[in-house]
Design an enzyme around this catalytic site. Structure first.
Site, mmCIF file in Angstrom:
data_model
loop_
_atom_site.group_PDB
_atom_site.id
_atom_site.type_symbol
_atom_site.label_atom_id
_atom_site.label_comp_id
_atom_site.label_asym_id
_atom_site.label_seq_id
_atom_site.Cartn_x
_atom_site.Cartn_y
_atom_site.Cartn_z
ATOM 1 N N GLU A 127 0.691 -1.330 0.004
ATOM 2 C CA GLU A 127 -0.038 -0.093 0.016
ATOM 3 C C GLU A 127 0.910 1.468 -0.057
ATOM 4 O O GLU A 127 0.727 2.219 0.811
ATOM 5 C CB GLU A 127 -0.972 -0.046 1.198
ATOM 6 N N ASN A 169 2.181 -5.074 -3.029
ATOM 7 C CA ASN A 169 0.727 -5.533 -2.739
ATOM 8 C C ASN A 169 -0.043 -4.154 -2.544
ATOM 9 O O ASN A 169 0.327 -3.310 -1.955
ATOM 10 C CB ASN A 169 0.509 -6.472 -1.606
ATOM 11 N N HIS A 205 -10.665 -5.898 -2.550
ATOM 12 C CA HIS A 205 -11.776 -5.600 -1.672
ATOM 13 C C HIS A 205 -12.793 -5.160 -2.150
ATOM 14 O O HIS A 205 -12.686 -3.698 -2.655
ATOM 15 C CB HIS A 205 -11.108 -4.964 -0.383
ATOM 16 N N GLU A 234 -6.277 -10.539 -1.233
ATOM 17 C CA GLU A 234 -7.197 -10.279 0.060
ATOM 18 C C GLU A 234 -8.551 -10.239 -0.370
ATOM 19 O O GLU A 234 -9.529 -9.501 0.319
ATOM 20 C CB GLU A 234 -6.727 -8.956 0.855
ATOM 21 N N ASP A 236 -12.445 -9.984 -0.948
ATOM 22 C CA ASP A 236 -13.746 -10.263 -0.189
ATOM 23 C C ASP A 236 -14.603 -9.253 -1.051
ATOM 24 O O ASP A 236 -14.225 -8.326 -1.815
ATOM 25 C CB ASP A 236 -13.710 -9.640 1.274
HETATM 26 O O1 G3I Z 1 -4.994 -7.635 19.084
HETATM 27 C C1 G3I Z 1 -5.653 -6.527 19.332
HETATM 28 C C2 G3I Z 1 -6.409 -6.794 20.721
HETATM 29 O O2 G3I Z 1 -5.467 -7.141 21.812
HETATM 30 C C3 G3I Z 1 -7.135 -5.476 21.289
HETATM 31 O O3 G3I Z 1 -7.765 -5.920 22.515
HETATM 32 C C4 G3I Z 1 -8.054 -5.155 20.000
HETATM 33 C C5 G3I Z 1 -8.841 -3.845 20.345
HETATM 34 O O4 G3I Z 1 -8.852 -3.207 19.135
HETATM 35 O O5 G3I Z 1 -7.498 -4.955 18.914
HETATM 36 C C6 G3I Z 1 -6.538 -6.040 18.392
HETATM 37 O O6 G3I Z 1 -6.099 -5.867 17.291
HETATM 38 C C7 G3I Z 1 -6.653 -5.590 16.096
HETATM 39 C C8 G3I Z 1 -6.174 -6.505 15.244
HETATM 40 O O7 G3I Z 1 -6.916 -6.282 13.813
HETATM 41 C C9 G3I Z 1 -6.588 -7.909 15.322
HETATM 42 O O8 G3I Z 1 -7.901 -8.247 15.601
HETATM 43 C C10 G3I Z 1 -6.479 -4.231 15.617
HETATM 44 O O9 G3I Z 1 -7.128 -3.259 16.484
HETATM 45 C C11 G3I Z 1 -6.973 -3.865 14.118
HETATM 46 O O10 G3I Z 1 -6.782 -2.517 13.826
HETATM 47 C C12 G3I Z 1 -6.452 -5.063 13.410
HETATM 48 O O11 G3I Z 1 -7.214 -4.873 12.081
HETATM 49 C C13 G3I Z 1 -6.343 -5.498 10.988
HETATM 50 C C14 G3I Z 1 -6.200 -4.431 9.950
HETATM 51 O O12 G3I Z 1 -5.682 -5.076 8.807
HETATM 52 C C15 G3I Z 1 -5.160 -3.286 10.530
HETATM 53 O O13 G3I Z 1 -4.561 -2.492 9.570
HETATM 54 C C16 G3I Z 1 -7.467 -6.453 10.378
HETATM 55 O O14 G3I Z 1 -7.359 -7.704 11.345
HETATM 56 C C17 G3I Z 1 -6.747 -7.054 9.146
HETATM 57 O O15 G3I Z 1 -7.835 -7.965 8.395
HETATM 58 C C18 G3I Z 1 -6.399 -5.904 8.114
HETATM 59 O O16 G3I Z 1 -5.934 -6.378 6.971
HETATM 60 C C19 G3I Z 1 -5.828 -5.465 6.051
HETATM 61 C C20 G3I Z 1 -4.349 -5.835 5.304
HETATM 62 O O17 G3I Z 1 -3.278 -6.121 6.272
HETATM 63 C C21 G3I Z 1 -3.693 -4.899 4.169
HETATM 64 N N1 G3I Z 1 -4.915 -4.505 3.362
HETATM 65 C C22 G3I Z 1 -6.209 -4.197 3.859
HETATM 66 C C23 G3I Z 1 -6.500 -5.074 4.885
HETATM 67 C C24 G3I Z 1 -8.003 -5.004 5.562
HETATM 68 O O18 G3I Z 1 -7.986 -3.694 6.190
#
Ligand code: G3I
Length: 304
Positions: A127, A169, A205, A234, A236
């Site tokens: 990105e 990516n 996406h 990715e 969806d």
């Molecule tokens: O692990 C912590 C947890 O301890 C905490 O209590 C909780 C509270 O918010 O957060 C948890 O972490 C989260 C993590 O996902 C695991 O669930 C983060 O806040 C959250 O920001 C994170 O989101 C991820 C996101 O990337 C961050 O940018 C998504 O799961 C993940 O699917 C998403 O994936 C991205 C790709 O890497 C890049 N392309 C876009 C894609 C979708 O946004």
């Protein structure tokens, strides 16, 4: 064949999913992962904040759990992501200039070395281009270390793990537009100058605001024509029923029509596993039942 992974394999492709380590103890989730998919991408576990929480101290437990499971089940692993403006640990966010550049190179080197020989494809840089019509790089702390940060990351990754395919990516690059044109120009330049790049990932996406582009296949093909593999990384698609099913089938057919499209990864297994706060963008419902989108994907993978 009767599963996504086996059907893709018959076409010389993989069919993968994003995986969260903390869900592997969920039996519905683990069974679908085991039976349906032959590639995995750690959803968050290989990101900079997860793997280097304090500078120089590396933490691989959750990512290793996914990699070891994948190895035991004969699945490929897509590494995600070595260098990205988002999900950086706080210490990296506070760095700039040479200190940040050196930290980034060390991070790429250390993580790619830890997983040497175990990764099919790495998202080396994620990105890095701006949205909209500018065709510019995204402003970020990494970009502000100098425009060459991307090629420096790719060279470090190649040196650390020569066998892994190295990918760029991004999202909203799935059709031909100013952003994908800018990525295209970068890849063309890298190939011309011998910067190591092997593949381009198209996140895919899709939703009402950002639907599957009509020129999706043509866009994949023009990148492939530059001499790189292309991967759908990715996937969806928001929606439900027949419309959603048709879009999934169209994505599969586009990939199968492009010889250098190696595989497709969906960004989660069940709708309830999706990063999207609401909606039903995946192939299995929240209970793990196959949706029409699953059936359409399987049929398309089998050439139907
Ligand atoms: O692990 C912590 C947890 O301890 C905490 O209590 C909780 C509270 O918010 O957060 C948890 O972490 C989260 C993590 O996902 C695991 O669930 C983060 O806040 C959250 O920001 C994170 O989101 C991820 C996101 O990337 C961050 O940018 C998504 O799961 C993940 O699917 C998403 O994936 C991205 C790709 O890497 C890049 N392309 C876009 C894609 C979708 O946004």
């Amino acid at each position: 064949a009767t599963t996504l992974g086996a059907s893709a394999a018959e076409q010389g492709r993989y069919f993968g999913t994003a995986v969260a380590a903390y869900k592997l103890s969920d039996t519905t989730y683990a069974n679908l992962l085991r039976t349906e998919f032959n590639s995995v991408t750690p959803e968050n576990e290989m990101k900079w904040d997860a793997t280097e929480p304090s500078q120089g101290t590396f933490s691989y437990g959750s990512a290793d759990q996914i990699v070891n499971l994948a190895k035991s089940q004969g699945k490929k692993v897509r590494g995600h992501a070595l260098a990205w403006h988002s999900q950086q640990p706080p210490w990296a966010q506070s760095l700039s200039g040479t200190a940040l550049r050196n930290a980034m190179v060390n991070h790429v080197t250390q993580v790619a070395t830890h997983y040497k020989g175990q990764i099919d494809s790495w998202d080396v840089v994620n990105e890095a281009f701006a949205d909209g019509g500018s065709g510019a790089r995204r402003d970020s702390n990494l970009q502000r270390t100098g425009n060459d940060w991307i090629e420096v990351a790719f060279r470090a990754a190649r040196a650390a793990d020569p066998a892994a395919k190295l990918c760029y990516n991004d999202y909203n690059t799935d059709g031909q537009n100013a952003k994908s044109n800018a990525v295209y120009a970068m890849v063309q330049d890298f190939k011309a100058r011998g910067v190591p790049i092997d593949c381009v990932g198209f996140q895919s996406h899709f939703n009402a605001q950002s639907p599957l582009p009509a020129d999706y296949q043509a866009n994949l093909q023009r990148f492939a024509n530059l001499g790189v593999d292309v991967q759908i990384t990715e996937l969806d698609i928001e929606g439900s029923g027949t419309a959603q099913a048709n879009s999934y089938a169209a994505v599969v057919r586009a990939c199968l029509a492009v010889t250098r499209c190696n595989g497709i990864t969906v960004w989660g297994i069940r709708d309830s596993d999706s990063w999207r706060a609401s909606g039903t963008p995946l192939l299995f419902d929240g209970s793990g039942n196959k949706k029409p989108a699953y059936t359409a994907t399987l049929t398309a993978l089998n050439g139907g």
